[in-house]
Scaffold this motif. Structure first.
Motif, short mmCIF file in Angstrom:
data_model
loop_
_atom_site.label_atom_id
_atom_site.label_comp_id
_atom_site.label_asym_id
_atom_site.label_seq_id
_atom_site.Cartn_x
_atom_site.Cartn_y
_atom_site.Cartn_z
N ARG A 297 78.28 39.72 35.46
CA ARG A 297 79.18 39.67 34.31
C ARG A 297 78.68 40.58 33.19
NH1 ARG A 297 79.43 34.74 34.17
NH2 ARG A 297 77.74 34.30 32.68
N ASN A 298 77.36 40.54 32.93
CA ASN A 298 76.80 41.40 31.88
C ASN A 298 76.92 42.87 32.26
OD1 ASN A 298 76.10 39.20 30.30
ND2 ASN A 298 74.02 39.08 31.14
N LEU A 299 76.72 43.18 33.55
CA LEU A 299 76.86 44.57 33.99
C LEU A 299 78.29 45.05 33.83
CD1 LEU A 299 74.57 44.60 37.16
CD2 LEU A 299 74.24 45.94 35.09
N ALA A 300 79.25 44.16 34.12
CA ALA A 300 80.65 44.55 33.97
C ALA A 300 81.01 44.80 32.50
CB ALA A 300 81.56 43.47 34.56
N ASP A 301 80.36 44.04 31.59
CA ASP A 301 80.68 44.17 30.16
C ASP A 301 79.90 45.31 29.50
OD1 ASP A 301 80.86 40.55 29.75
OD2 ASP A 301 82.37 42.03 30.44
N ARG A 302 78.59 45.42 29.80
CA ARG A 302 77.73 46.34 29.04
C ARG A 302 77.13 47.45 29.89
NH1 ARG A 302 73.47 42.40 26.99
NH2 ARG A 302 72.59 44.34 26.16
N GLY A 303 77.27 47.42 31.21
CA GLY A 303 76.74 48.48 32.05
C GLY A 303 75.22 48.35 32.23
N ASN A 304 74.56 49.48 32.51
CA ASN A 304 73.14 49.49 32.84
C ASN A 304 72.26 49.01 31.70
OD1 ASN A 304 73.62 50.42 35.40
ND2 ASN A 304 73.27 52.58 34.89
N GLU A 305 72.72 49.15 30.44
CA GLU A 305 71.87 48.77 29.32
C GLU A 305 71.60 47.27 29.30
OE1 GLU A 305 74.13 50.16 26.03
OE2 GLU A 305 75.22 48.28 25.77
N SER A 306 72.43 46.49 30.01
CA SER A 306 72.19 45.05 30.05
C SER A 306 70.99 44.69 30.90
CB SER A 306 73.44 44.33 30.58
OG SER A 306 73.65 44.67 31.95
N LEU A 307 70.54 45.63 31.75
CA LEU A 307 69.40 45.34 32.63
C LEU A 307 68.06 45.57 31.95
CD1 LEU A 307 70.53 46.81 36.07
CD2 LEU A 307 70.52 44.43 35.33
N GLU A 308 68.02 46.35 30.85
CA GLU A 308 66.74 46.64 30.21
C GLU A 308 66.04 45.38 29.71
OE1 GLU A 308 64.78 49.47 26.72
OE2 GLU A 308 66.94 49.55 27.16
N PRO A 309 66.73 44.49 28.97
CA PRO A 309 66.03 43.27 28.54
C PRO A 309 65.63 42.39 29.72
CG PRO A 309 68.39 43.17 28.00
CD PRO A 309 68.12 44.56 28.40
N VAL A 310 66.43 42.40 30.82
CA VAL A 310 66.05 41.63 32.00
C VAL A 310 64.76 42.17 32.60
CG1 VAL A 310 66.76 40.93 34.31
CG2 VAL A 310 68.44 41.03 32.47
N TYR A 311 64.69 43.51 32.70
CA TYR A 311 63.47 44.12 33.25
C TYR A 311 62.26 43.83 32.37
CZ TYR A 311 60.18 47.62 34.88
OH TYR A 311 59.07 48.24 35.37
N GLU A 312 62.42 44.00 31.04
CA GLU A 312 61.30 43.79 30.13
C GLU A 312 60.84 42.34 30.15
OE1 GLU A 312 60.92 47.66 29.19
OE2 GLU A 312 59.65 46.02 28.53
N ALA A 313 61.77 41.42 30.36
CA ALA A 313 61.41 40.01 30.33
C ALA A 313 60.74 39.55 31.62
CB ALA A 313 62.66 39.17 30.06
N PHE A 314 61.19 40.09 32.75
CA PHE A 314 60.72 39.54 34.02
C PHE A 314 59.87 40.49 34.86
CE2 PHE A 314 63.00 35.67 33.66
CZ PHE A 314 64.23 35.95 33.09
N PHE A 315 60.07 41.79 34.76
CA PHE A 315 59.49 42.70 35.74
C PHE A 315 58.39 43.61 35.19
CE2 PHE A 315 63.71 41.70 37.32
CZ PHE A 315 63.43 41.33 38.62
N ARG A 316 58.30 43.73 33.87
CA ARG A 316 57.26 44.60 33.32
C ARG A 316 55.88 44.13 33.76
NH1 ARG A 316 57.06 49.56 31.22
NH2 ARG A 316 58.87 49.12 29.91
N GLY A 317 55.62 42.87 33.70
CA GLY A 317 54.31 42.35 34.12
C GLY A 317 54.14 42.30 35.62
N GLN A 318 55.23 42.49 36.39
CA GLN A 318 55.16 42.46 37.85
C GLN A 318 54.83 43.83 38.44
OE1 GLN A 318 55.46 39.66 39.57
NE2 GLN A 318 56.00 38.37 37.82
N ASP A 319 54.67 44.86 37.61
CA ASP A 319 54.34 46.22 38.08
C ASP A 319 55.40 46.74 39.05
OD1 ASP A 319 52.99 48.59 38.26
OD2 ASP A 319 51.61 47.89 39.83
N GLN A 320 56.67 46.57 38.70
CA GLN A 320 57.77 47.08 39.50
C GLN A 320 58.39 48.29 38.78
OE1 GLN A 320 58.33 45.75 42.56
NE2 GLN A 320 56.54 44.50 42.02
#
Length: 914
Positions: free
Chosen positions: A254-277
């Protein structure tokens, strides 16, 4: 790494030989001064001795690798060689019985030039001195030539040093040949010196090898550890990271449909930055990219296309798995991908996923450089298509290093001007177990140079002391051995002339005395045996002539047995036929050599007749080789008699391998039987129904039924005839495939539609990967292949089990290929049979009572068609569990860039999904 320093076995040997030769020269010159012109000759001898000692000192310093002695060694060698050249003359050489000079190893160009000129002068003087001094001239020329060569290659210069020493040593041996004492001393010292040099050289070489092996062991462990991280740890970490978003599919999409790729940046920073992905990609329920994010910048379309087209995405979208990982090669880099199916909140197990979330690590230059810093070594990652990613220290030579190291080996890498050590470990795809690339750990060879030089210095000093002590002991012992050895030499010379009555008369009680008495007994025994040997030689000559006449006149396998039935002659053809060597079978009974059966099941040897039989026999045998293989053989046996007195000598057997003739006859018989059976099967109902229609009136319904059966049988008959015609046309080359871009999805659909109409109650399943590229093929031939495989699956799964047709994209040898698979759950194939199912005319059961018909040409026809398409065929099967036949077909839309990477462009006729 011979050029990395002076600590090589060849340099050590050259220094030791040079030192001893120079000292020997000085001793010979001092102990044998010139007689004519005493004052003048004495001065020349002094120059020779002084120059030889200067050379010896220089080689002592050089071999011991004394620090700071390079310039001193160079001038010692140059000055010594100059003094020897001045003091040398052809007349003086004729008066000497020792070497003249040894190769110096100068460290400066001036000293090298002086030494080369002096060596040339001395060499010319030696060459013009006559036959007695030619070897000395050759040695001096070799040493003089070594001077400029040393400036370019230490190994080549040391080799020339040894070559010159060999020439002078041979001259010394010739000069001492007239004096037994001198010859014995020379030989003893030479042997002891050679042993010392060999031992010291071996120890030096082994020490260097141990140092290198330790370094290679370290690099081996590093490369293996990095490969394990890429193969396993990356995938596990990526799956665990992606699993965090498993239940957030609705909100993500739903967020991708509304805001596009920019909606994934906070998801990545919150969950994946510390996972070294390194990236986060979300796919919708159709496998299309809904959004992507990477902290280093936007991901390119080709990366996303290859990521979404992987088999793990298909598995997740088809609910075959909830999560999966895969090691990919994209753009010449390894990508460890973990994927998790996105579930709607409260979704049941059978509910299709909303999409797929993918994350992972990319083995780019930054990550490889960081890995190299962690392990304190340079690291190179090489993918299957020869692309490399390397640490900064070896980035410019990474391709050369990868090419020089074996797939999973370790070795020294001879990069010009920069010798290296490297160890490689394979990277395997966890899903298929195939090797997709390599990890190469690299270190500089120069780090071991100091350790090698310290080791070589100790070995040189130890070898020098050992050689000196051994030489002194050899000289003392030689004096006692000379007298009795001279008598033995005199006696041996008499025996050489034919006098076997001579005695050495050595009375000592040591080993030489035992040797003398043994020598006397030997001459007595030789005299008695001489006559016997002449008689035996005559008999042996006659026997050998007879045997050679027999063996050379036969082209087939020849076995001769004596009257007792033991093998006496066994030619090479017999060795190949039976599978046993001549030394192994000569003297054995025939029944132990010819193992097998003859007519009526009797043993092979018995079928050929008794060993003393006078009859000629010809039979067919089935021999059993030593490796267990059975060989049909045509054999004949006949008696052999002595041409002089008619004495019975035994029997000679001639055997010929008729495996090919037997196999051709069997295949012809089976094929004719199969053709007769397969043609008769459809002809029988055609003839029966036609006779019914011709002899009596039947109703319209029955007429249509009979006509339908006739048409069905006619179609089967046409299929058999067509298969024979097509096979013959392909075999003769009259038909060639017309290659074009073929949409495999449409081909699969058309063929399955025909089969569903033909067998409505059969379950035919289709699984073709989405975004599957077109293949390069002949459409008609490809349809024929698929039709034959489905027909084969239907025939061998009589229980009505489903037939599955699947197509996926994969890489083989760095090239994109499409795998087309037909799977059944039928009777399966035995492992020994599966290896031969694509052979011409082959059937697992060729008997007339077999359960399944056929000519044995269907799979052979498939193999020939796929070979013409430059593809490959394979089969996987388990007895009772079914079989899967694979066709590996080339992709039609592959373009090779100038840098060697592969990209795919969509063809006009290619559809978006299967």
């Amino acid at each position: 790494m011979a050029e990395a320093g002076l600590s090589t076995p060849l340099h050590l040997a050259a220094s030791l030989l040079a030192l001893f030769a120079a000292v020997g020269l000085a001793i010979v010159v001092v102990t044998r001064p010139g007689a004519a012109g005493a004052a003048r000759r004495g001065a020349l001898d002094l120059l020779l001795a002084t120059g030889a000692m200067a050379i010896a000192v220089g080689h002592g310093l050089s071999g011991a690798l004394v620090s700071g002695s390079v310039v001193a060694v160079a001038w010692l060698h140059a000055g010594g060689l100059a003094l020897v050249a001045v003091g040398l003359s052809p007349r003086g050489l004729r008066r000497l019985a020792g070497p003249a000079v040894l190769l110096p190893v100068p460290a400066v160009p001036v000293a090298a030039a002086v030494a080369a000129a002096a060596g040339l002068l001395g060499g010319v003087r030696g060459l013009v001195g006559g036959r007695r001094t030619i070897l000395v001239g050759v040695g001096l020329l070799a040493w003089g030539a070594a001077e400029p060569v040393e400036r370019l290659s230490l190994t080549a210069g040391a080799a020339l040093t040894v070559a010159g020493a060999a020439a002078i040593g041979w001259w010394l041996w010739q000069a001492s040949a007239r004096a037994l004492l001198a010859k014995f001393v020379t030989a003893s010292v030479a042997i002891l010196l050679a042993v010392v040099v060999l031992i010291a050289g071996a120890l030096s070489d082994q020490g260097s090898r141990d140092l290198v092996d330790d370094e290679l062991d370290r690099l081996d462990g590093l490369s293996a550890g990095i490969a394990t991280q890429i193969e396993s740890d990356w995938l596990v970490d990526a799956i665990n990271a992606a699993a965090i978003l498993r239940g957030q599919g609705s909100s993500l999409l739903r967020n991708l449909a509304d805001r596009g790729n920019e909606s994934l940046e906070p998801v990545y920073e919150a969950f994946f930055r510390g996972q070294d992905q390194d990236f986060l990609v979300v796919l919708d329920e159709d496998g299309m990219v809904a959004g992507s994010y990477a902290p280093t910048g936007p991901l390119d379309d080709s990366f996303l296309l290859q990521l979404s087209g992987t088999t793990l995405v298909d598995r997740l979208l088809s609910s075959e798995a909830n999560d999966a990982g895969e090691l990919l090669t994209i753009g010449g880099q390894f990508v460890g991908v973990g994927a998790v199916a996105l579930d709607a909140p409260g979704a049941r197990a059978e509910t299709p996923p909303l999409g797929v979330v993918l994350t992972g690590r990319i083995a780019d230059a930054t990550r490889v450089a960081a890995t190299g810093d962690d392990v304190a070594s340079n690291v190179i990652l090489a993918t299957g298509n020869a692309s490399t990613v390397a640490s900064p220290g070896v980035r410019d030579i990474a391709t050369d290093v990868v090419a020089a190291v074996r797939d999973d080996g370790r070795d020294a890498v001879p990069i010009p001007g920069r010798p290296l050590y490297a160890a490689a470990a394979p990277i395997e795809d966890p899903g298929t177990g195939t090797v997709v690339g390599r990890v190469v750990a690299v270190s500089e060879a120069a780090t071991l140079a100091d350790l090698e030089q310290d080791q070589a210095r100790r070995l040189f000093l130890l070898a020098l002391v050992g050689a000196l002590l051994a030489g002194a002991v050899a000289a003392l012992v030689t004096r006692r051995l000379v007298a009795p050895i001279r008598r033995l030499t005199t006696a041996a010379a008499a025996v050489r002339e034919g006098d076997l009555d001579v005695n050495a008369d050595v009375a000592s009680r040591d080993e030489v005395g035992v040797l003398g008495r043994t020598f006397d007994e030997m001459t007595t025994s030789l005299a008695a045996q001489s006559a016997q040997l002449r008689d035996a030689a005559t008999v042996q000559s006659r026997l050998r002539a007879r045997l050679e006449a027999l063996t050379t006149s036969m082209s087939d396998a020849l076995v001769a047995v004596d009257p007792d039935g033991k093998v006496a002659t066994f030619n090479p053809a017999a060795e190949r036929l039976v599978g046993r060597a001549v030394p192994e079978v000569v003297g054995l009974p025939l029944e132990q050599v010819l193992v097998g059966r003859g007519p009526g099941g009797v043993p092979a040897a018995a079928a050929l007749g008794a060993s003393d039989s006078e009859q000629v026999t010809a039979v067919q045998l089935l021999l059993e080789r030593s490796d267990g293989r059975r060989v049909p053989t045509a054999a004949s046996a006949a008696p052999v008699h002595d041409t002089t007195d008619g004495q019975f000598l035994g029997r000679v057997l001639v055997l010929r391998d008729v495996t090919r003739e037997t196999e051709i006859e069997r295949m012809k018989t089976e094929f004719l039987s199969n053709v007769s059976h397969e043609l008769r099967t459809p002809l029988t109902p055609i003839k029966g129904y036609a006779e019914v229609l011709a002899r009596r009136d039947v109703g319209p319904e029955e007429t249509r039924k009979f006509a339908g059966q006739i048409l069905s049988s006619t179609g089967r008959l046409e299929r058999i005839v067509g298969m024979i015609v097509d096979f013959a046309a392909l075999d003769s080359g009259r038909v060639q495939p017309r290659l074009e871009a073929v949409d495999l999805s449409s081909v699969v659909g058309e063929v399955l539609a025909q089969w569903r109409r033909r067998i409505p109650d059969r379950d035919f399943r289709r699984r073709v990967a989405k975004s599957l590229p077109a293949v390069l093929a002949d459409r008609a031939m490809l349809q024929r292949c698929l039709d034959e495989l489905i027909d084969n699956a239907v025939k061998f799964s009589p229980g009505g089990e489903p037939i599955s047709v699947a197509a996926t994209l994969e890489h083989a040898d760095g090239k994109p290929m499409v795998r087309l698979s037909v799977r059944d759950r039928g009777v399966g194939i035995e492992p020994t049979t599966a290896a031969r199912v694509f052979s011409d005319f082959y059937q697992g059961d060729a008997s007339e009572t077999r359960l399944y018909g056929g000519l044995g040409l269907g799979l052979a026809l498939v193999r020939r068609i796929v070979d013409g398409l430059e593809g490959d065929v394979a089969v996987e099967s388990r007895l009772g569990r079914g079989s899967t036949f694979h066709l590996l077909l080339p992709v039609a839309d592959t373009v090779i860039r100038s840098n060697g990477s592969l990209v795919r462009e969509r063809l006009p006729q290619q559809r978006a999904g299967a």
